[in-house]
Structure formats: C-alpha cells, structure tokens
Design a protein around this motif. Sequence first.
Motif, short mmCIF file in Angstrom:
data_model
loop_
_atom_site.label_atom_id
_atom_site.label_comp_id
_atom_site.label_asym_id
_atom_site.label_seq_id
_atom_site.Cartn_x
_atom_site.Cartn_y
_atom_site.Cartn_z
N ALA A 122 9.79 11.28 -14.60
CA ALA A 122 10.34 10.84 -13.43
C ALA A 122 11.47 10.21 -13.95
O ALA A 122 12.18 10.42 -12.97
N ILE A 123 11.74 9.33 -14.92
CA ILE A 123 13.07 8.66 -15.48
C ILE A 123 14.01 9.70 -15.67
O ILE A 123 14.96 9.87 -15.23
N ALA A 124 13.56 10.84 -16.43
CA ALA A 124 14.44 11.93 -16.73
C ALA A 124 14.88 12.49 -15.58
O ALA A 124 16.08 13.14 -15.51
N ALA A 125 13.91 12.88 -14.48
CA ALA A 125 14.38 13.45 -13.18
C ALA A 125 15.23 12.54 -12.34
O ALA A 125 15.60 12.94 -11.16
N ARG A 126 15.34 11.31 -12.67
CA ARG A 126 16.31 10.23 -12.05
C ARG A 126 15.57 10.20 -10.80
O ARG A 126 16.06 9.79 -9.76
N ASP A 127 14.22 10.11 -10.59
CA ASP A 127 13.47 9.74 -9.48
C ASP A 127 13.08 8.25 -9.57
O ASP A 127 11.97 7.80 -10.14
N ALA A 128 13.92 7.72 -8.96
CA ALA A 128 13.68 5.95 -9.06
C ALA A 128 12.61 5.41 -8.65
O ALA A 128 11.77 4.63 -9.05
N ALA A 129 12.33 5.96 -7.18
CA ALA A 129 10.76 5.53 -6.54
C ALA A 129 9.93 5.91 -7.41
O ALA A 129 8.72 5.15 -7.36
N ARG A 130 9.58 7.09 -7.81
CA ARG A 130 8.47 7.56 -8.58
C ARG A 130 8.37 6.77 -9.96
O ARG A 130 7.33 6.39 -10.05
N ALA A 131 9.49 6.55 -10.55
CA ALA A 131 9.27 5.76 -11.60
C ALA A 131 8.82 4.44 -11.49
O ALA A 131 8.13 3.57 -11.98
N GLU A 132 9.15 3.85 -10.43
CA GLU A 132 8.89 2.52 -10.07
C GLU A 132 7.39 2.49 -9.87
O GLU A 132 6.79 1.51 -10.09
N GLU A 133 6.95 3.25 -8.85
CA GLU A 133 5.86 3.30 -8.55
C GLU A 133 4.55 3.64 -9.66
O GLU A 133 3.53 3.03 -9.90
N LEU A 134 4.95 4.67 -10.75
CA LEU A 134 3.96 4.78 -11.60
C LEU A 134 4.18 3.63 -12.75
O LEU A 134 2.83 3.34 -13.26
N THR A 135 5.11 3.04 -12.93
CA THR A 135 5.14 1.89 -13.50
C THR A 135 4.05 0.49 -13.17
O THR A 135 3.27 0.06 -13.77
N ARG A 136 4.23 0.51 -11.68
CA ARG A 136 3.43 -0.25 -11.17
C ARG A 136 1.90 -0.04 -11.21
O ARG A 136 1.02 -0.81 -11.61
N ARG A 137 1.47 1.19 -11.20
CA ARG A 137 0.30 1.74 -11.43
C ARG A 137 -0.02 1.46 -12.63
O ARG A 137 -1.55 1.15 -13.17
N HIS A 138 0.61 1.78 -13.74
CA HIS A 138 0.37 1.77 -15.22
C HIS A 138 0.07 0.02 -15.45
O HIS A 138 -0.91 -0.15 -16.17
N ILE A 139 0.97 -0.68 -15.17
CA ILE A 139 0.43 -2.26 -15.63
C ILE A 139 -0.50 -2.59 -14.64
O ILE A 139 -1.42 -3.47 -15.24
N SER A 140 -0.69 -2.18 -13.32
CA SER A 140 -1.92 -2.71 -12.48
C SER A 140 -3.08 -2.22 -13.22
O SER A 140 -4.04 -3.08 -13.52
N ALA A 141 -3.29 -0.96 -13.59
CA ALA A 141 -4.53 -0.61 -14.62
C ALA A 141 -4.57 -1.29 -15.65
O ALA A 141 -5.79 -1.58 -16.23
N GLY A 142 -3.58 -1.60 -16.65
CA GLY A 142 -3.46 -2.24 -17.73
C GLY A 142 -3.95 -3.58 -17.51
O GLY A 142 -4.77 -4.30 -18.51
N LEU A 143 -3.71 -4.48 -16.25
CA LEU A 143 -4.13 -5.68 -16.14
C LEU A 143 -5.72 -5.64 -16.12
O LEU A 143 -6.32 -6.63 -16.53
N VAL A 144 -6.16 -4.98 -15.55
CA VAL A 144 -7.62 -4.79 -15.13
C VAL A 144 -8.31 -4.62 -16.39
O VAL A 144 -9.45 -5.18 -16.78
N THR A 145 -7.94 -3.52 -17.34
CA THR A 145 -8.51 -3.14 -18.49
C THR A 145 -8.45 -4.62 -19.41
O THR A 145 -9.49 -4.90 -20.05
N ILE A 146 -7.12 -5.23 -19.72
CA ILE A 146 -6.86 -6.47 -20.49
C ILE A 146 -7.88 -7.46 -20.02
O ILE A 146 -8.44 -8.18 -20.79
N GLU A 147 -8.17 -7.70 -18.58
CA GLU A 147 -9.15 -8.86 -18.20
C GLU A 147 -10.39 -8.80 -18.59
O GLU A 147 -11.03 -9.35 -19.11
N LYS A 148 -10.96 -7.36 -18.63
CA LYS A 148 -11.97 -7.01 -19.00
C LYS A 148 -12.52 -7.41 -20.33
O LYS A 148 -13.21 -7.85 -20.81
#
Length: 244
Positions: free
Chosen positions: A211-237
């Motif tokens: 997404a970054i290479a395609a310069r799709d800023a909105a998708r890059a932002e959303e994918l990062t949000r999903r990635h960190i949200s999932a990581g937060l759940v995993t780390i807390e567990k």
Amino acid sequence: MSLPEPTFTPVANLTASEAVADVLRRAVAVGAIQPGQRLPPERELAQSLGVARMTLRAAVRTLNDEGLLITSRGRSGGTVVAQDAPPRKGPADSAGKRLVAMVADNMEVRLAVEPLAAALCAARGSRENHAEINALVEEQAASMRHYRLLDSRFHLTIAQASGNSVLVETIERLRTDFFLWADTMFIHLEWEGLPAVVQDFSAEHRDLARAIAARDAARAEELTRRHISAGLVTIEKLLESSVR
C-alpha cells in the motif's frame, strides 16, 4: 470557571553514565545495534556521544551487568550486543498488572500515531524509502528477538520516510519503551513452538508495504491501524498469561 491545578511529576535526575546507558539500551531496543554486533571502539563511541571515556565505561559496565552487552578483553576483545535477550524474572502480582497497563497505554498511543506515519510515508516517501520498506518485508525472522528487531526497523523506516521529525522521535521512544518492557514476557516464549504464521514476518507486513509503494495513503493508514490493534490484543493476552 477555575482552571485545573497543574500536575508536576518528579524529574529524572540521571547521572551521565545512566544517560549513556539509556541511549545504548534504546539503540539495541530499536535495532540500531543488533545482536552480535560489535560496538565502535571506545574512543570513537565516547566522542560520538560527547562524553568522557570513563563515563562510557561505567555505562557499558551497567549494561554488562544487565546482560545486554558482553565485553571481552585482549587483542581481539571488545563489546558486542548479546545474542540472547537478558534473562529477567517474569512480572508478578501488582507489578505485573502495572506492566500490563503500561504496555496497553503504550500501544494505544502507537495506535494513534503510527497510522499517521504510514499515511505520510505513502504520500511523501521517496522510491528509495519504499524500496527499503519492501526489502525489509522479504526478510525472515530466525528468533523472537530477530523478529522484533525487524519489526522496529520496518516501522521506524516508515516513520523516518514520513518526513515528520516529531513523529520519528515519538515512535522511536514508544517502541523503545515497549520492547524494554515486553522483553520481560518475550524471554519466556519458545520461538520453535510458535505457529509458522506467527513467525512469518512477511505475512504481517507485506500488504502494508504494498500500500505504501502504491502511494495509497488511506489504505496504508487503515492497515497500520488494524496491525497495531491486533497486536494490542495479542500482547495483552500474552502479558496477562505471563502475570498469571
């Protein structure tokens, strides 16, 4: 309406050697100095840090005691970053619960700032920046520590390519603090016992790099949000399991 009373917190009064030790810990935590890598010669490193050699030696001794650095003497001696994370006792009782809360707070702030960095990187980053990010995605982790170093290099490269120096400094500090805390948990995980999908660094990051290479800023932002949200759940567990 009256204004709230200001809140003041104690200022950390670090000695010069403690400050240097903190700089070196930070460099190791974010992967600027990697496991097995030799530190620059003492004279050169002290000059780079702007401190006396005695101050640097005191800082290195502290990190030797922590198990983060290993120093050997002799003609072929020197100081290297330990291959394995320093062994620490797992968190317990109230201290463990505080650790869970601190890591959760850290991840929540990252959830606010890292998606912005990804969007800016997609919009502003150069072809060279994007190529470096895609090259990192193709690397495969060989251990938990290697994985987290790749992860820090990946996200810090994105931050640096955003062109925003405040974002870079904020994300670097957040990730440094996170990994210094999370090592308490990671030391208990057996890399070989983790599922292949968890060990696959590319699987977690490839779509974001594209997404970054395609310069799709909105998708890059959303994918990062999903990635960190999932990581937060995993780390807390994982942290809560470690505390128990």
